[in-house]
Design an enzyme around this catalytic site. Structure first.
Site, short mmCIF file in Angstrom:
data_model
loop_
_atom_site.label_atom_id
_atom_site.label_comp_id
_atom_site.label_asym_id
_atom_site.label_seq_id
_atom_site.Cartn_x
_atom_site.Cartn_y
_atom_site.Cartn_z
N ASP A 112 0.83 -1.21 0.00
CA ASP A 112 0.00 0.00 0.00
C ASP A 112 0.86 1.26 0.00
O ASP A 112 0.43 2.31 0.45
CB ASP A 112 -0.92 0.01 1.22
CG ASP A 112 -0.16 0.02 2.53
OD1 ASP A 112 1.04 -0.34 2.54
OD2 ASP A 112 -0.75 0.42 3.55
N LYS A 163 4.87 2.80 15.73
CA LYS A 163 3.83 3.78 16.08
C LYS A 163 3.98 4.31 17.52
O LYS A 163 3.11 4.08 18.38
CB LYS A 163 2.44 3.19 15.86
CG LYS A 163 2.26 2.70 14.42
CD LYS A 163 0.85 2.51 13.98
CE LYS A 163 0.78 2.15 12.52
NZ LYS A 163 1.06 0.76 12.16
N ASP A 222 2.23 6.51 1.93
CA ASP A 222 1.35 5.40 2.31
C ASP A 222 -0.04 5.89 1.93
O ASP A 222 -0.45 6.96 2.36
CB ASP A 222 1.47 5.20 3.83
CG ASP A 222 0.52 4.14 4.35
OD1 ASP A 222 -0.61 4.05 3.87
OD2 ASP A 222 0.91 3.41 5.27
N1 GDD Z 1 -1.03 -11.04 3.65
C1 GDD Z 1 -1.23 -10.17 4.62
N2 GDD Z 1 -1.86 -10.58 5.76
N3 GDD Z 1 -0.82 -8.87 4.46
C2 GDD Z 1 -1.06 -8.00 5.48
C3 GDD Z 1 -1.71 -8.38 6.68
C4 GDD Z 1 -2.14 -9.75 6.81
O1 GDD Z 1 -2.71 -10.16 7.82
N4 GDD Z 1 -1.80 -7.27 7.49
C5 GDD Z 1 -1.23 -6.26 6.81
N5 GDD Z 1 -0.78 -6.67 5.60
C6 GDD Z 1 -0.13 -5.87 4.58
C7 GDD Z 1 -0.97 -4.65 4.21
O2 GDD Z 1 -1.83 -4.95 3.11
C8 GDD Z 1 0.07 -3.59 3.87
O3 GDD Z 1 0.45 -3.68 2.50
C9 GDD Z 1 1.27 -3.99 4.72
O4 GDD Z 1 1.06 -5.34 5.14
C10 GDD Z 1 1.43 -3.08 5.97
O5 GDD Z 1 0.25 -3.15 6.73
P1 GDD Z 1 -0.57 -1.85 7.16
O6 GDD Z 1 -1.75 -2.31 7.93
O7 GDD Z 1 -0.81 -0.95 5.98
O8 GDD Z 1 0.43 -1.18 8.18
P2 GDD Z 1 0.66 0.36 8.52
O9 GDD Z 1 0.52 1.22 7.32
O10 GDD Z 1 -0.19 0.70 9.70
O11 GDD Z 1 2.20 0.36 9.01
C11 GDD Z 1 3.20 -0.25 8.21
O12 GDD Z 1 3.59 0.61 7.15
C12 GDD Z 1 4.23 1.84 7.54
C13 GDD Z 1 4.59 2.61 6.27
O13 GDD Z 1 3.44 3.02 5.65
C14 GDD Z 1 4.42 -0.57 9.11
O14 GDD Z 1 5.30 -1.35 8.35
C15 GDD Z 1 5.11 0.72 9.58
O15 GDD Z 1 6.27 0.40 10.32
C16 GDD Z 1 5.49 1.57 8.38
O16 GDD Z 1 6.10 2.79 8.78
MG MG Z 2 -0.14 0.99 5.40
#
Ligand code: GDD
Ligand code: MG
Length: 365
Positions: A112, A163, A222
């Site tokens: 994403d 976070k 993001d």
């Molecule tokens: N297959 C699978 N299964 N993918 C998953 C799952 C799951 O259960 N949960 C999350 N993902 C995928 C999401 O689709 C996304 O592409 C990625 O893992 C990160 O998950 P998010 O839920 O979008 O996390 P975030 O945006 O709150 O935080 C993450 O991204 C940040 C940057 O945008 C973390 O990696 C942070 O440390 C980082 O800064």
């Molecule tokens: Mg994300």
């Protein structure tokens, strides 16, 4: 670099982009009329990455396959989370172990994220340091929504905090969601269970001195929040040259920058832009005003409608003289009757029919 593979994490649930994320995963949201995943495949191909393993859930897999995205020669494989058991950000990496193999370091990408990262450079930096894990890091104003890294000598990460509460982050260097791992990482990952790389694995690797950062200052976003999604479209509108223009447009005014995909029609006296992206086959009537907005494909916007700072889904019908306020999200297949006014910050769930004015911010389900 010949056998370099990438695991793309694409099975998460996007709550903040509802209702548009009810009908598509984040990785399929269109950025300048191209699904985010297509931008990722394009970049992988550019850096000679031969194989992408999409870590998905069942529903996401179906939706990705339906989109038939060009893969630019990158071989695509799917690794599915078990039914009704999302594996988090770590479980899917362990699950892809056999598909990844043990020969070479591999990339992991959050699906994403729009990130102008030079994959070749980050892989080279990883190999030079002989690191177990290397995280791409970029600077943001508010790090509290992200994973935060504290660096020490030689770009080693001495602390990783996911976070942190607002105001407590030790730096504004954040995890950009692009990693390189050596296959040895699999030994540190538990099998068959859900876990978070960011909360359970990275802090431990940092303590052991096995985690490195790789700084970059390219374009990064993001797309998880509506305003971020609009913003990355806006930024790319200003940075991509030769944006496709609609053909057969009579006497309408385009306030650049505007991007229109194939088959868009716009009627007389309409003013489109600035900062507007119009999806394939969308038909816009006469005297329409649209600015600062993204419209998904095959939508109809009738005469005298006005739209500002809003995201409109696929196959939506907007009647004559409809006014849509700022910050709205209109789900796929919604129908809005002639002359209805929608206040600021209204979300409308897919396939709803709106026949009366909506006077205050709300979510219509
Ligand atoms: N297959 C699978 N299964 N993918 C998953 C799952 C799951 O259960 N949960 C999350 N993902 C995928 C999401 O689709 C996304 O592409 C990625 O893992 C990160 O998950 P998010 O839920 O979008 O996390 P975030 O945006 O709150 O935080 C993450 O991204 C940040 C940057 O945008 C973390 O990696 C942070 O440390 C980082 O800064
Ligand atoms: Mg994300």
């Amino acid at each position: 670099m010949k056998t370099l593979k990438a695991v793309i994490l694409a099975g998460g649930f996007a709550t903040r982009l509802r209702p548009l994320s009810c009908t598509r995963p984040k990785t399929l949201f269109p950025i300048l009329n191209k699904p985010l995943l297509q931008w990722i495949f394009e970049r992988l191909a550019k850096h000679k990455i031969t194989e992408a393993i999409l870590a998905v859930n069942h529903q996401t897999e179906i939706m990705i396959k339906n989109q038939k995205i060009p893969n630019y020669g990158v071989k695509i494989k799917y690794s599915r989370d078990p039914p009704r058991k999302p594996l988090g950000t770590g479980g899917p990496i362990k699950k892809a172990e056999k598909l990844v193999g043990y020969k070479e370091p591999f990339l992991v990408l959050n699906g994403d994220i729009f990130a102008d990262v030079d994959y070749t450079e980050i892989v080279n930096a990883h190999k030079e340091k002989d690191a177990l894990a290397t995280i791409a890091l970029c600077r943001v104003k508010d790090p509290s929504r992200y994973g935060v890294a504290e660096l020490t000598e030689n770009n080693r990460i001495k602390r990783f905090i996911e976070k942190p509460p607002r105001g407590t982050a030790p730096t504004n260097l954040i995890n950009a969601g692009v990693y390189v791992f050596s296959p040895k990482i699999f030994e540190s990952l538990p099998r068959g269970k859900a876990f978070s790389m960011e909360r359970e694995i990275f802090p431990k690797l940092a303590e052991k001195g096995e985690l490195y950062g790789w700084l970059f200052d390219g374009l990064w976003s993001d797309i998880g929040k509506p305003e971020d999604f609009l913003e990355i479209n806006k930024v790319l509108l200003t940075s991509v040259s030769n944006l496709p223009k609609p053909r057969n447009v009579k006497k309408c005014k385009m306030e650049e920058p505007v991007a229109c995909d194939e088959g868009v029609k716009i009627g007389e006296n309409s003013t489109i832009g600035p900062y507007t992206v119009i999806g394939r086959e969308t038909v816009i009537g006469k005297n329409v005003r649209i600015k600062d907005s993204v419209i998904f494909p095959e939508t109809v916007i009738s005469d005298f409608a006005s739209i500002e700072n809003t995201i409109i889904g696929e196959k939506v019908f907007i009647g004559k003289g409809v006014k849509i306020g700022k910050g709205c999200i209109i789900g796929d297949h919604v129908k809005i009757k002639d002359h209805v006014s929608i206040a600021n910050n209204v979300s409308i769930c897919p396939a709803k029919e709106i026949t009366e004015n909506v006077l205050e911010p709300t979510c219509i389900i």
